[in-house]
Design an enzyme around this catalytic site. Structure first.
Site, PDB file in Angstrom:
ATOM      1  N   TRP B 327       0.848  -1.201   0.000  1.00  0.00           N
ATOM      2  CA  TRP B 327       0.000   0.000   0.000  1.00  0.00           C
ATOM      3  C   TRP B 327       0.882   1.250   0.000  1.00  0.00           C
ATOM      4  O   TRP B 327       0.556   2.262  -0.624  1.00  0.00           O
ATOM      5  CB  TRP B 327      -0.917  -0.002   1.234  1.00  0.00           C
ATOM      6  CG  TRP B 327      -1.781   1.230   1.336  1.00  0.00           C
ATOM      7  CD1 TRP B 327      -3.033   1.392   0.831  1.00  0.00           C
ATOM      8  CD2 TRP B 327      -1.449   2.466   1.974  1.00  0.00           C
ATOM      9  NE1 TRP B 327      -3.499   2.647   1.108  1.00  0.00           N
ATOM     10  CE2 TRP B 327      -2.549   3.333   1.804  1.00  0.00           C
ATOM     11  CE3 TRP B 327      -0.342   2.934   2.669  1.00  0.00           C
ATOM     12  CZ2 TRP B 327      -2.566   4.628   2.307  1.00  0.00           C
ATOM     13  CZ3 TRP B 327      -0.349   4.227   3.156  1.00  0.00           C
ATOM     14  CH2 TRP B 327      -1.452   5.061   2.988  1.00  0.00           C
ATOM     15  N   HIS B 328       2.013   1.157   0.722  1.00  0.00           N
ATOM     16  CA  HIS B 328       2.879   2.333   0.828  1.00  0.00           C
ATOM     17  C   HIS B 328       3.580   2.658  -0.485  1.00  0.00           C
ATOM     18  O   HIS B 328       3.989   3.799  -0.704  1.00  0.00           O
ATOM     19  CB  HIS B 328       3.921   2.129   1.933  1.00  0.00           C
ATOM     20  CG  HIS B 328       3.332   2.270   3.304  1.00  0.00           C
ATOM     21  ND1 HIS B 328       2.620   1.256   3.907  1.00  0.00           N
ATOM     22  CD2 HIS B 328       3.324   3.304   4.175  1.00  0.00           C
ATOM     23  CE1 HIS B 328       2.218   1.666   5.097  1.00  0.00           C
ATOM     24  NE2 HIS B 328       2.625   2.907   5.284  1.00  0.00           N
ATOM     25  N   GLY B 329       3.768   1.670  -1.334  1.00  0.00           N
ATOM     26  CA  GLY B 329       4.422   1.974  -2.594  1.00  0.00           C
ATOM     27  C   GLY B 329       4.756   0.719  -3.369  1.00  0.00           C
ATOM     28  O   GLY B 329       4.827  -0.382  -2.813  1.00  0.00           O
TER      29      GLY B 329
END
Lengths: 88, 489
Positions: B327-329
């Protein structure tokens, strides 16, 4: 539903897994929020629901499996009652 | 435009004046918020405004469809599936397609095939990870009839496009905001005071703490680690932990503060995570809105399902946190970071199970767990794990991660980062550390008492104190401060 019996079952589970004899003292009222009073952490709700479904012979409706619905003794007992929980 | 940049000081007053001109009038106030939100979005990237508009209209329509009484269950389920597929598909397209194709090419090359799929370079729409999760929560809540259907497209679009939360959250659930904007809002002095205070505190964390630590300590060391000693490697990692805390907690507080200025209360996103004594506690204090989202819509349904996943709590942690990392990247480093956090939760759970057996045998173990020594060791372990796992979070290339970890123990470099070069910079660093310590001390009994006394002090005294802080910030903080780290997620 054997309300007193199921209540004791939940207390025993809390003692056996989280409070080791202190659960009854911590639950000063069956209406208090367990999250606010540190009786149960949010992730432990999954363990509680698994325990309730396995030991009270009930399939709790998926739509109602939220922390808010199980955040306190009376709320839990109400949901179990609505779902036809039983002991033994 | 972002919420800590100079442009905001032109945008915000206009918005506030227009908004409060219609105090108590829902249509006017929501109209101002919606137009302002879309304008804010447009300034970021005009060509991507359609992304948020299309997603808003689709989910509004799906919500109305799902929520209609008497609709066949199969139709409702299909509409929910459409919402999930559209939202996650949009997220995957914009955020992960380049990573997918790049990883596919790498895999093919490793297997000896001459295949090279074209890697698309697609601009990431502002806040897509945040509003996508918010809208998914809406569709799921309406499907399960836990939240009412939002009947008004204006209210729905206002919730999605509320500009304080557009850049980097918090992830706002429908029931946390929609009921607030279904009625007209009237201003109160308490609302403005609370908003200004939260915004100022967030601004200090962002513009003073995070934006100083990045270019003066973290970036120079992490971009050329071999030039620096082992001690500097450690300093950079710890500095990065403080930087992203300042960046993200600061942003969240600024968003909460701005929300209050418009009479809207946004959910808390950070609760002093550096006080956590376990990784489970850490995730109850860090990025709270993402953690609770993952728990409610992924971990809970997965581990409580009737099928194979039922009761597989450890595997659930690993999967959920691997996805949390992604989700963060779109990078393997993020996924590794997520898996490492999942592993920590599994280890903690296993340790907890083992400790229970000790407690059942002898209550002395219950008392031992409450001692200061136990608390300190638990705190040190949790915080160390958080700090060390930031290496793959910051350095995405697996080879460079290994090199950096090695440098933490053996490195012959002797360079000094800009933040430690002059007395003036050292003073700046010391003030930042002092501020962070004092900020956390407000959570102790004495600190809480002192903070309460300050809050209860006459307004002129508090005003002078805030004024002095502002003067200090105007002198030392460059208003061309950088972007938010979490805005890229």
């Amino acid at each position: 539903m054997d309300r007193a019996g199921i209540r004791q079952l939940i207390i025993d589970w809390l003692d056996d897994n989280h409070h080791f004899g202190d659960a009854e003292d911590l639950i000063t009222s069956d209406d208090i929020s367990w999250i606010e009073h540190g009786i149960l952490k949010s992730l432990a709700f999954v363990e509680l629901i698994l325990f309730l479904e396995d030991n009270c012979h009930v399939a709790l409706p998926r739509a109602e499996l939220t922390r808010e619905n199980f955040d306190g003794m009376n709320k839990i007992l109400r949901k179990l009652e609505e779902s036809g929980a039983r002991l033994g | 435009m972002s919420i800590h940049q100079v442009e905001l000081w032109f945008f915000l007053p206009v918005m506030l004046v227009l908004y409060w001109l219609g105090a108590g009038r829902r249509l006017w106030q929501n109209g101002v918020l919606l137009v302002g939100g879309w304008l804010f979005y447009w300034t970021w990237n005009p060509t991507l405004l359609w992304v948020i508009v299309a997603a808003t209209v689709l989910d509004y329509a799906i919500g109305r469809f799902i929520g209609t009484e008497g609709r066949p269950e199969s139709h409702r389920k299909a509409a929910l599936a459409l919402s999930v597929i559209y939202n996650l598909g949009q997220l995957c397209w914009f955020k992960y397609i380049g990573w997918f194709t790049g990883s596919f090419n790498d895999l093919m090359t490793a297997l000896g095939f001459e295949v090279s799929a074209p890697i698309l370079k697609i601009a990431l729409p502002l806040g897509i990870s945040y509003f996508t999760f918010g809208k998914l929560a809406y569709a799921i809540e309406v499907y399960y009839r836990r939240s009412p259907v939002c009947e008004s497209l204006l209210n729905f679009a206002t919730w999605v496009a509320f500009f304080p939360q557009l850049v980097a959250g918090p992830i706002v659930r429908p029931r946390q905001m929609i009921p607030q904007i279904e009625v007209g809002r009237r201003p109160t002095a308490k609302m403005f005071a609370g908003g200004a205070q939260a915004f100022l505190l967030g601004f200090i964390l962002k513009a003073y703490v995070a934006d100083w630590l990045g270019p003066n300590i973290v970036d120079p060391i992490m971009s050329a680690p071999t030039d620096y000693s082992a001690a500097m490697h450690w300093l950079a990692v710890v500095g990065y932990g403080l930087q992203i805390f300042g960046d993200f907690a600061g942003y969240s507080l600024m968003a909460i503060g701005l929300g209050r200025l418009f009479g809207v209360e946004l959910p808390e996103n950070f609760n002093f995570p550096f006080l956590s004594k376990s990784m489970m506690e850490f995730w109850r204090r860090w990025h709270i809105t993402l953690n609770t989202w993952l728990f409610d819509y992924l971990y809970g349904p997965l581990t409580l399902s009737r099928g194979w996943w039922r009761g597989r709590l450890d595997l659930g942690f690993l999967v959920v946190f691997a996805l949390c990392g992604l989700w963060h990247g779109a990078a393997w480093g993020f996924m590794l970071w997520g898996v490492l956090h999942g592993v920590a939760l599994v280890v903690e759970r296993r340790w907890g199970e083992y400790y229970k057996t000790l407690c059942r045998k002898d209550r002395v173990w219950v008392k031992r767990r409450k001692t200061r020594v136990y608390a300190f060791v638990a705190w040190a372990l949790a915080q160390s794990w958080f700090i060390v796992t930031l290496i793959p979070f910051r350095i995405h290339d697996v080879g460079n991660i290994a090199g950096y970890v090695q440098g933490m123990f053996v490195s012959a470099g002797s360079a000094v980062p800009p933040g430690l070069e002059s007395l003036r910079e050292l003073q700046h660093f010391a003030v930042i550390l002092l501020f962070l310590v004092v900020y956390h001390l407000t959570q102790t009994r004495l600190g809480g008492w002192a903070w309460g006394r300050f809050q209860a002090a006459p307004a002129p005294i508090r005003g002078v104190a805030y004024g002095l802080v502002l003067v200090y910030l105007f002198i030392y903080v460059p208003l061309s401060a950088g972007t938010f780290v979490y805005a890229n997620f």
